[in-house]
Design a protein around this motif. Structure first.
Motif, PDB file in Angstrom:
ATOM      1  N   PRO A   9       0.752  -1.209   0.057  1.00  0.00           N
ATOM      2  CA  PRO A   9       0.163   0.110  -0.135  1.00  0.00           C
ATOM      3  C   PRO A   9       0.797   1.121  -0.048  1.00  0.00           C
ATOM      4  O   PRO A   9       0.373   2.228  -0.736  1.00  0.00           O
ATOM      5  CB  PRO A   9      -0.975  -0.121   1.209  1.00  0.00           C
ATOM      6  CG  PRO A   9      -0.991  -1.480   1.453  1.00  0.00           C
ATOM      7  CD  PRO A   9       0.328  -2.029   1.034  1.00  0.00           C
ATOM      8  N   LEU A  30      -3.520  -8.799   2.593  1.00  0.00           N
ATOM      9  CA  LEU A  30      -2.898  -7.938   1.415  1.00  0.00           C
ATOM     10  C   LEU A  30      -1.407  -8.203   1.788  1.00  0.00           C
ATOM     11  O   LEU A  30      -0.829  -8.323   0.519  1.00  0.00           O
ATOM     12  CB  LEU A  30      -3.049  -6.589   1.420  1.00  0.00           C
ATOM     13  CG  LEU A  30      -4.495  -5.991   0.865  1.00  0.00           C
ATOM     14  CD1 LEU A  30      -4.900  -4.782   1.149  1.00  0.00           C
ATOM     15  CD2 LEU A  30      -4.622  -6.409  -0.746  1.00  0.00           C
ATOM     16  N   ARG A  31      -0.752  -8.381   2.930  1.00  0.00           N
ATOM     17  CA  ARG A  31       0.603  -8.860   3.048  1.00  0.00           C
ATOM     18  C   ARG A  31       0.751  -9.932   2.356  1.00  0.00           C
ATOM     19  O   ARG A  31       2.066 -10.397   2.088  1.00  0.00           O
ATOM     20  CB  ARG A  31       1.016  -8.808   4.528  1.00  0.00           C
ATOM     21  CG  ARG A  31       0.623  -7.382   5.179  1.00  0.00           C
ATOM     22  CD  ARG A  31       0.994  -7.370   6.541  1.00  0.00           C
ATOM     23  NE  ARG A  31       0.664  -6.007   7.254  1.00  0.00           N
ATOM     24  CZ  ARG A  31       0.742  -6.133   8.614  1.00  0.00           C
ATOM     25  NH1 ARG A  31       1.144  -7.411   9.328  1.00  0.00           N
ATOM     26  NH2 ARG A  31       0.545  -4.978   9.377  1.00  0.00           N
ATOM     27  N   SER A  77      -7.028  -1.723   0.874  1.00  0.00           N
ATOM     28  CA  SER A  77      -6.146  -1.244   1.963  1.00  0.00           C
ATOM     29  C   SER A  77      -6.552   0.034   2.604  1.00  0.00           C
ATOM     30  O   SER A  77      -6.209   0.348   3.734  1.00  0.00           O
ATOM     31  CB  SER A  77      -4.619  -1.111   1.181  1.00  0.00           C
ATOM     32  OG  SER A  77      -4.420   0.213   0.641  1.00  0.00           O
ATOM     33  N   GLN A  78      -7.454   0.846   1.882  1.00  0.00           N
ATOM     34  CA  GLN A  78      -8.041   1.975   2.392  1.00  0.00           C
ATOM     35  C   GLN A  78      -9.528   2.048   2.841  1.00  0.00           C
ATOM     36  O   GLN A  78     -10.065   2.844   3.377  1.00  0.00           O
ATOM     37  CB  GLN A  78      -8.075   3.164   1.249  1.00  0.00           C
ATOM     38  CG  GLN A  78      -6.752   3.580   0.668  1.00  0.00           C
ATOM     39  CD  GLN A  78      -6.767   4.283  -0.611  1.00  0.00           C
ATOM     40  OE1 GLN A  78      -7.698   4.007  -1.313  1.00  0.00           O
ATOM     41  NE2 GLN A  78      -5.714   5.307  -0.922  1.00  0.00           N
ATOM     42  N   LYS A 126      -6.265  -3.718  -4.920  1.00  0.00           N
ATOM     43  CA  LYS A 126      -5.795  -3.802  -3.819  1.00  0.00           C
ATOM     44  C   LYS A 126      -5.601  -2.610  -2.929  1.00  0.00           C
ATOM     45  O   LYS A 126      -5.653  -2.711  -1.571  1.00  0.00           O
ATOM     46  CB  LYS A 126      -4.123  -4.533  -4.166  1.00  0.00           C
ATOM     47  CG  LYS A 126      -4.360  -5.734  -4.692  1.00  0.00           C
ATOM     48  CD  LYS A 126      -3.013  -6.289  -5.351  1.00  0.00           C
ATOM     49  CE  LYS A 126      -1.975  -6.473  -4.169  1.00  0.00           C
ATOM     50  NZ  LYS A 126      -0.625  -7.121  -4.623  1.00  0.00           N
ATOM     51  N   LYS A 127      -5.404  -1.460  -3.632  1.00  0.00           N
ATOM     52  CA  LYS A 127      -5.013  -0.257  -2.809  1.00  0.00           C
ATOM     53  C   LYS A 127      -6.375   0.400  -2.139  1.00  0.00           C
ATOM     54  O   LYS A 127      -6.434   0.624  -1.078  1.00  0.00           O
ATOM     55  CB  LYS A 127      -4.620   0.799  -3.815  1.00  0.00           C
ATOM     56  CG  LYS A 127      -4.298   2.209  -3.196  1.00  0.00           C
ATOM     57  CD  LYS A 127      -3.235   2.077  -2.062  1.00  0.00           C
ATOM     58  CE  LYS A 127      -3.009   3.353  -1.534  1.00  0.00           C
ATOM     59  NZ  LYS A 127      -1.963   4.232  -2.360  1.00  0.00           N
ATOM     60  N   ASN A 178      -8.521  -7.219   6.145  1.00  0.00           N
ATOM     61  CA  ASN A 178      -7.976  -6.757   4.694  1.00  0.00           C
ATOM     62  C   ASN A 178      -6.512  -6.410   4.633  1.00  0.00           C
ATOM     63  O   ASN A 178      -5.514  -6.936   4.004  1.00  0.00           O
ATOM     64  CB  ASN A 178      -8.729  -6.047   3.901  1.00  0.00           C
ATOM     65  CG  ASN A 178     -10.168  -6.674   3.244  1.00  0.00           C
ATOM     66  OD1 ASN A 178     -10.215  -7.883   3.266  1.00  0.00           O
ATOM     67  ND2 ASN A 178     -10.945  -5.830   3.059  1.00  0.00           N
ATOM     68  N   ARG A 179      -6.004  -5.530   5.478  1.00  0.00           N
ATOM     69  CA  ARG A 179      -4.903  -5.456   5.635  1.00  0.00           C
ATOM     70  C   ARG A 179      -3.886  -6.493   5.857  1.00  0.00           C
ATOM     71  O   ARG A 179      -2.678  -6.554   5.331  1.00  0.00           O
ATOM     72  CB  ARG A 179      -4.416  -4.174   6.677  1.00  0.00           C
ATOM     73  CG  ARG A 179      -5.131  -2.615   5.998  1.00  0.00           C
ATOM     74  CD  ARG A 179      -5.054  -1.566   7.035  1.00  0.00           C
ATOM     75  NE  ARG A 179      -5.248  -0.479   6.507  1.00  0.00           N
ATOM     76  CZ  ARG A 179      -5.470   0.829   7.015  1.00  0.00           C
ATOM     77  NH1 ARG A 179      -5.247   0.932   8.545  1.00  0.00           N
ATOM     78  NH2 ARG A 179      -5.666   1.920   6.517  1.00  0.00           N
TER      79      ARG A 179
END
Length: 325
Positions: free
Chosen positions: A236, A322-323, A278-279, A274-275, A318-319
């Motif tokens: 991110p 996403l890793r 992440s938000q 994905k971005k 989600n964060r």
């Protein structure tokens, strides 16, 4: 081979907290076979470590150095460099990348191979964080962005070149007056996609004025895949695909350019989704995910199905997920 012209060229280097890499970048800029260059540095670093590194390397007195306190930010830093440039043309190179020894000469030769050139750029090599160039990654990068032999020379449509990313984020040569006129945008919407946005608006100006864009067939610069480089956009912090997507959607194109838009949106969709996840912008992510710009085969892949499930999950989870993507 002698240069076609001897006009002053300004090599502009925006710097930020990478003193050792900046020293390498400056050495390469000062070591150009095209002799009539000025090297300008806009230092946005948090401390004086870059200035100290340049002084200890014996380079500070050979460049036009300016430190900004407080920092100007990426776009305003570049604009300040454009303002300071005295050359007829500008070459921009970021502090973690570097120019090859004949870069300015090769760009100069390509520039003067056609009339009314306003923008010229060449191929990029790709190096790892230690500076080791990968031939495989180099070939892949240039092919992905349309820097291939069949396109060497004058480009038929600057807006295509900008939209598809054929013009790189640095290592380009641009007419100084044009670069100053277009300048970089520091708007929140553009964000860290300001290099891409600059290329888009540069192309619009060239189309209106009839200026030529030229692809030089030589490798002129090396882009370094450091941990925080723009090309490494999985995380991110360095993923600007959301801003890129928005710029592509709004870009003014001729009717035949809609196929270009769809192509670039498809290439940008994964990073943008994905971005937004992440938000916590799940609805915005869903709109892109279920659009025709997120190909079904990608949606049905393991990664695609995981992203689909994440559309219904909370931000904190989600964060974490996403890793792993």
């Amino acid at each position: 081979m002698p240069p076609v012209s001897s006009a002053l060229v300004s090599i502009c280097i925006p710097a930020f907290n990478r003193p050792s890499l900046l020293v390498e970048c400056v050495r390469a800029a000062l070591g150009q076979s095209y002799e009539n260059v000025e090297v300008l540095i806009g230092d946005d670093s948090r401390d004086d470590s870059s200035e100290v590194a340049l002084r200890e390397a014996g380079l500070l007195e050979r460049v036009g150095y300016e430190r900004h306190s407080p920092s100007l930010g990426q776009a305003r830093n570049v604009n300040r460099l454009l303002e300071r440039a005295r050359g007829e043309r500008i070459v921009l190179i970021h502090d973690d990348d570097w120019l090859l020894p004949d870069a300015v000469r090769d760009l100069d030769l390509a520039w003067h191979g056609t009339k009314n050139t306003q923008v010229c750029f060449g191929l990029q090599a790709v190096a790892d964080a230690n500076g080791k160039v990968s031939d495989e990654a180099t070939a892949k990068l240039n092919a992905e962005y349309g820097r291939v032999p069949s396109r060497f020379g004058v480009q038929k449509e600057p807006r295509w070149s900008a939209l598809m990313g054929q013009i790189p984020n640095n290592g380009w040569m641009v007419e100084t007056a044009l670069a100053q006129l277009v300048s970089y945008s520091d708007s929140e919407e553009v964000s860290h996609a300001c290099d891409f946005d600059f290329g888009l608006r540069l192309a619009q100006k060239s189309v209106k004025s009839g200026g030529a864009w030229v692809l030089c067939e030589q490798i002129v610069s090396v882009v370094r895949l450091s941990d925080n480089s723009i090309l490494r956009s999985a995380g991110p912090r360095t993923n600007y695909s959301d801003a890129t997507w928005n710029l592509i959607e709004k870009y003014e194109l001729p009717p035949e350019g809609e196929v270009w838009r769809r192509d670039r949106l498809r290439r940008t969709a994964l990073g943008a989704v994905k971005k937004w996840l992440s938000q916590g912008q799940n609805l915005r992510a869903a709109r892109a995910y279920f659009s025709g710009n997120f190909p079904p085969r990608r949606r049905l892949s393991k990664r695609g199905m995981m992203l689909g499930a994440m559309l219904f999950l909370p931000l904190a989870l989600n964060r974490l997920l996403l890793r792993k993507l």
